[in-house]
Structures are given as C-alpha cells and as structure tokens.
Design an enzyme around this catalytic site. Structure first.
Site, PDB file in Angstrom:
ATOM      1  N   HIS A  55      88.054  -1.761  45.246  1.00  0.00           N
ATOM      2  CA  HIS A  55      89.250  -0.909  45.318  1.00  0.00           C
ATOM      3  C   HIS A  55      89.649  -0.739  46.781  1.00  0.00           C
ATOM      4  O   HIS A  55      88.992  -0.026  47.540  1.00  0.00           O
ATOM      5  CB  HIS A  55      88.926   0.453  44.687  1.00  0.00           C
ATOM      6  CG  HIS A  55      90.081   1.404  44.613  1.00  0.00           C
ATOM      7  ND1 HIS A  55      90.495   1.971  43.422  1.00  0.00           N
ATOM      8  CD2 HIS A  55      90.893   1.914  45.557  1.00  0.00           C
ATOM      9  CE1 HIS A  55      91.500   2.797  43.646  1.00  0.00           C
ATOM     10  NE2 HIS A  55      91.763   2.768  44.944  1.00  0.00           N
ATOM     11  N   HIS A  85      93.361  -1.054  49.684  1.00  0.00           N
ATOM     12  CA  HIS A  85      94.825  -1.006  49.831  1.00  0.00           C
ATOM     13  C   HIS A  85      95.200  -1.752  51.102  1.00  0.00           C
ATOM     14  O   HIS A  85      95.553  -1.139  52.116  1.00  0.00           O
ATOM     15  CB  HIS A  85      95.311   0.442  49.915  1.00  0.00           C
ATOM     16  CG  HIS A  85      95.114   1.247  48.683  1.00  0.00           C
ATOM     17  ND1 HIS A  85      96.072   1.353  47.690  1.00  0.00           N
ATOM     18  CD2 HIS A  85      94.056   1.983  48.264  1.00  0.00           C
ATOM     19  CE1 HIS A  85      95.609   2.131  46.722  1.00  0.00           C
ATOM     20  NE2 HIS A  85      94.388   2.525  47.040  1.00  0.00           N
ATOM     21  N   LYS A 145      98.776  -1.130  52.977  1.00  0.00           N
ATOM     22  CA  LYS A 145      99.151   0.069  53.736  1.00  0.00           C
ATOM     23  C   LYS A 145      98.173   0.414  54.855  1.00  0.00           C
ATOM     24  O   LYS A 145      98.427   1.344  55.624  1.00  0.00           O
ATOM     25  CB  LYS A 145      99.299   1.260  52.794  1.00  0.00           C
ATOM     26  CG  LYS A 145      98.030   1.664  52.070  1.00  0.00           C
ATOM     27  CD  LYS A 145      98.242   2.863  51.125  1.00  0.00           C
ATOM     28  CE  LYS A 145      99.163   2.553  49.988  1.00  0.00           C
ATOM     29  NZ  LYS A 145      99.046   3.497  48.855  1.00  0.00           N
ATOM     30  N   HIS A 173      94.382   4.531  39.076  1.00  0.00           N
ATOM     31  CA  HIS A 173      94.054   5.673  39.918  1.00  0.00           C
ATOM     32  C   HIS A 173      94.157   6.881  38.980  1.00  0.00           C
ATOM     33  O   HIS A 173      95.252   7.183  38.491  1.00  0.00           O
ATOM     34  CB  HIS A 173      95.086   5.843  41.035  1.00  0.00           C
ATOM     35  CG  HIS A 173      94.922   4.935  42.202  1.00  0.00           C
ATOM     36  ND1 HIS A 173      94.915   3.562  42.103  1.00  0.00           N
ATOM     37  CD2 HIS A 173      94.762   5.215  43.529  1.00  0.00           C
ATOM     38  CE1 HIS A 173      94.779   3.039  43.313  1.00  0.00           C
ATOM     39  NE2 HIS A 173      94.672   4.012  44.188  1.00  0.00           N
ATOM     40  N   GLU A 224      92.957  12.047  40.570  1.00  0.00           N
ATOM     41  CA  GLU A 224      92.611  12.087  41.990  1.00  0.00           C
ATOM     42  C   GLU A 224      92.959  13.458  42.565  1.00  0.00           C
ATOM     43  O   GLU A 224      93.902  13.624  43.336  1.00  0.00           O
ATOM     44  CB  GLU A 224      93.330  10.980  42.764  1.00  0.00           C
ATOM     45  CG  GLU A 224      92.836  10.843  44.192  1.00  0.00           C
ATOM     46  CD  GLU A 224      93.540   9.746  44.969  1.00  0.00           C
ATOM     47  OE1 GLU A 224      93.297   9.663  46.191  1.00  0.00           O
ATOM     48  OE2 GLU A 224      94.311   8.974  44.381  1.00  0.00           O
ATOM     49  N   ASP A 276      88.643   1.993  49.475  1.00  0.00           N
ATOM     50  CA  ASP A 276      89.925   2.688  49.312  1.00  0.00           C
ATOM     51  C   ASP A 276      90.782   2.507  50.564  1.00  0.00           C
ATOM     52  O   ASP A 276      91.114   1.396  50.928  1.00  0.00           O
ATOM     53  CB  ASP A 276      89.698   4.160  48.973  1.00  0.00           C
ATOM     54  CG  ASP A 276      90.887   4.783  48.245  1.00  0.00           C
ATOM     55  OD1 ASP A 276      91.741   4.028  47.730  1.00  0.00           O
ATOM     56  OD2 ASP A 276      90.958   6.018  48.171  1.00  0.00           O
ATOM     57  N   ASN A 277      91.105   3.574  51.272  1.00  0.00           N
ATOM     58  CA  ASN A 277      92.058   3.506  52.378  1.00  0.00           C
ATOM     59  C   ASN A 277      91.361   3.317  53.715  1.00  0.00           C
ATOM     60  O   ASN A 277      90.250   3.802  53.924  1.00  0.00           O
ATOM     61  CB  ASN A 277      92.907   4.780  52.418  1.00  0.00           C
ATOM     62  CG  ASN A 277      93.683   4.984  51.144  1.00  0.00           C
ATOM     63  OD1 ASN A 277      93.182   5.611  50.211  1.00  0.00           O
ATOM     64  ND2 ASN A 277      94.883   4.457  51.096  1.00  0.00           N
TER      65      ASN A 277
END
Length: 399
Positions: A59, A61, A64, A209, A212, A308-309
């Site tokens: 998972h 991204h 971004k 998602h 969250e 994730d991010n």
C-alpha cells in the site's frame, strides 16, 4: 553464491526445518536465479545474519509523494490533507509525476522491494494523468519491481452509475484493481454494493481505504466483509487502515474480525501515517490509530505492514524502506517476538497482491533475497536490522 550460517525466520520457511536435527542456522546455495539448496550450517553457534525474501509493498501512493514542500503537513487532520492534495493535483503533469514516481521506485528497489502496489488518486470519471505514467513505468521496471495499481476513488462517486462504469472499464483495460475511500458515507452499503457489482462484472479485485479515523461507529470494514460473503466474491479483497477497529468495544471488534476471517479479507496496517494523523494534536495522543493486528492474527488473519504516504500532506516524513515501517509496527503494536512477524512485509503482502511467489524461502524459489546484518531477535530493530545485502536473481545489487 553460498550464504552461510544464516537465521531464517519461521514464518518465511518454505522447507521442513523439523528434519534438520534442531538446527537453527542454515547454509543456502544459490543456483543462478533460484535457491538451490538449504542445509543445516556446519556450525550452529554464531549466526552471520538473517535471511529474508525480498520485501513486498502492499500500500503506497507514489503519485502524491514528495510534495510536502509545496502543500505543507496537515498535522493530524486527514480531511485537511485530502483538501490540500486535491488542490495540488491540478498542477500535476506527466513530467512531474514521472520524476516523483521514479524517485519512489528507486528508493524501494535499493531497499530490497520486489513488488509494490500503489493507489492512484482517481477523483472523477476520467482517468488521471498518473495512470499513463504508471503504465509506462510498469513496463520499464519489469523484472526489477513488479508494479500494481489501485484506483483510489471517493465512494460517493460510485453513486454516479456512468462514472463508476467508466472507471471500472479503464481499470480493467489497464490491468488494475478497483478501489474506494470508505469512511462514514451516507448509504454506505448501497454504494459499496455498486462497487462490488462493477468488480464482479469486470472481473476485478478490490482494495479499499476503509475506516481511516477514530470514530467507533464507523462500520465500513464490517459492511465489506458482509458483502464479500453475501456475494460469494472471489476476486480478492484488501482493506487498508481499519483504524476505527482500534477504538471499538472488544466484542464489537472481535465480531468484525471474525467476519473478516470468514470472508478471507487481507488487512493492511499503515503505522507511519496513521500514528501521525490519528489522535488529537493538542496533547500527547492516547489512541494509536493502528488496527488490531494481534487480534486479527489470533483469528488467522496475518495482516501486512505497509508504507502508505511519504513526504506529502498526509505524512511529511519517511521513505520506501519497509524495514523501517516494520520496526515502527513492531513497537507500536507490540509485535513480539519481532522475528515471528516478518511475514508482515514478505509473505502476507505477497498473498494479498496475488504474487506468483508467496515469499517463503525453499529450494527452487526465486533468489530474490535480503541478508540482514542482524544476528538475533534483538538486533532486528536497530542499525544491524537495517543494514542489508540485497540479492536479486541471485546477484547482489548496490544498496
């Protein structure tokens, strides 16, 4: 190449160690691009390291990431982060996307990742600019990092039947997975049903998602599990975040996890972003925001840990080193002994992504491996646990 006197964690063993006479250190011989043999080491007293299969990122991204300098960090505010990224997305070009996405892939590759699933923001019926960049990179990186994508769409958009159909058709064409952001939506069961309809019609897997946030009333995960069972859905369903589960009553959370286990869901915990975003920022947060990894495991659900991010509004720090994510997950979720949970970044995500190799090490498996300098359980979280030799197709790559 011969790798000598290595520990192989039990969750990663695809061979019968019971017939090794109590050996806990192994010599591994590589034959070209595969593992040739695994035998008890001739010396059993001093380990030279720990052997893992190459890492699997379930998972991320990569569309971004590396934008925090432009958008700022939305400290503890999920929806502020969403709003900032929505505004920033208007400035994305093929060139800027490629630059950021290539940086992420190089980081992951050097860290020892063999497969990565990224969510691509898909906020309207038309495909995003990131999709074409992703498709090009998927071909360019073939043989190094196996790339998958998920369409990350607000659940409410699926109320527009034409938009949902167009998204599903394009995801199918591009060989992706259908996804949605699900959290306290009005008419949530009906809208989720529409996503399941599209996935069944087009033969697509699902990746959500879900929940969250720290609202104990959020029940998206339960609804998804119920729909999987009611529809007899067999294309695979992954659920990331599931933070609300952590603040629900034990009995309620237990019932939901039982439903998830019965439905065969894959859960993905995202410790960095969820620790950063969940909980009040006006004091030291008590809720941790990470889902119930240990309780899920007790029901046979081995969750994945994922990045994730990275350096965006949602999480302003980080990298694509899954071993760092693993170390944080071990500490925040009290995963002990740590070596018993190394499947969270290898075997479990490989299964969630449907990879050809499940990541268990055995004779004949791909020689896509990591040798950590850590020689025992207590060195896994620390400098020696992060020091590694990355082996791909039987050859060492420069880290």
């Amino acid at each position: 190449m011969k790798l000598e006197a290595l520990r192989i964690p039990a969750p990663l063993r695809g061979f019968d160690a019971g017939g090794s006479g109590g050996a806990y250190l192994f010599d591994v011989t590589l034959a070209g691009g595969t593992v040739g043999s695994i035998v008890p080491s001739t010396q059993q007293r001093e380990a030279r390291g720990t052997l893992l299969s190459a890492l699997v990122e379930a998972h991320a991204h990569i569309d971004k990431n590396y934008t925090v300098q432009d958008v700022g960090a939305a400290q503890g505010n999920l929806f502020a982060a969403i709003d900032r990224m929505n505004r920033h997305r208007d400035s994305w070009t093929g060139a800027s996307l490629r630059l950021r996405m290539e940086r992420a892939l190089n980081d992951a590759w050097r860290s020892g990742t063999r497969a990565l699933r990224t969510h691509l923001d898909w906020v309207q019926a038309e495909p995003p600019a990131a999709l074409a960049v992703f498709e090009a990179l998927r071909e360019e990186w073939r043989g190094r990092v196996e790339l998958q994508f998920v369409s990350l769409t607000p659940l409410d958009l699926f109320a527009d039947l034409a938009a949902g159909e167009r998204i599903a058709r394009e995801v199918k064409r591009a060989g992706g997975t259908l996804g949605a952001f699900v959290y306290r939506n009005d008419g949530i069961v009906h809208k989720l049903g529409r996503v399941f309809d599209l996935a069944q019609q087009h033969g697509l897997g699902l990746d959500f998602h879900v929940d969250e946030g720290l609202d104990a009333e959020a029940g998206g995960l339960r609804s998804i599990a119920q729909l999987v069972r009611a529809r007899d859905f067999r294309h695979g369903v992954v659920c990331g975040h599931c933070c609300s589960l952590s603040v629900q009553d034990d009995a309620v959370a237990g019932e939901t996890l039982a439903l998830c286990a019965g439905a065969g869901l894959h859960l993905v915990a995202l410790p960095t972003t969820n620790l950063y975003l969940q909980g009040a920022w006006d004091r030291t947060p008590v809720p941790r925001g990470i889902t119930r990894i240990r309780e899920a495991a007790a029901r046979g659900l081995r969750a994945s840990l994922a990045t994730d991010n990275v350096q965006d509004a949602f999480y302003p720090y980080g990298s694509y080193d899954l071993l760092e994510t693993f170390g944080l997950g071990v500490q925040v979720a009290h995963l002990a002994p740590a070596s018993d949970w190394l499947d969270a970044v290898t075997v479990s995500p490989a299964k969630a992504l449907g990879l050809a190799w499940d990541g268990r090490i055995a004779p004949g498996c791909p020689a896509d491996l990591l040798v950590l300098a850590a020689t025992d359980e207590h060195e896994l979280i620390g400098p020696r646990g992060r020091q590694r030799t990355v082996i791909r197709a039987g050859r060492t790559i420069e880290h």
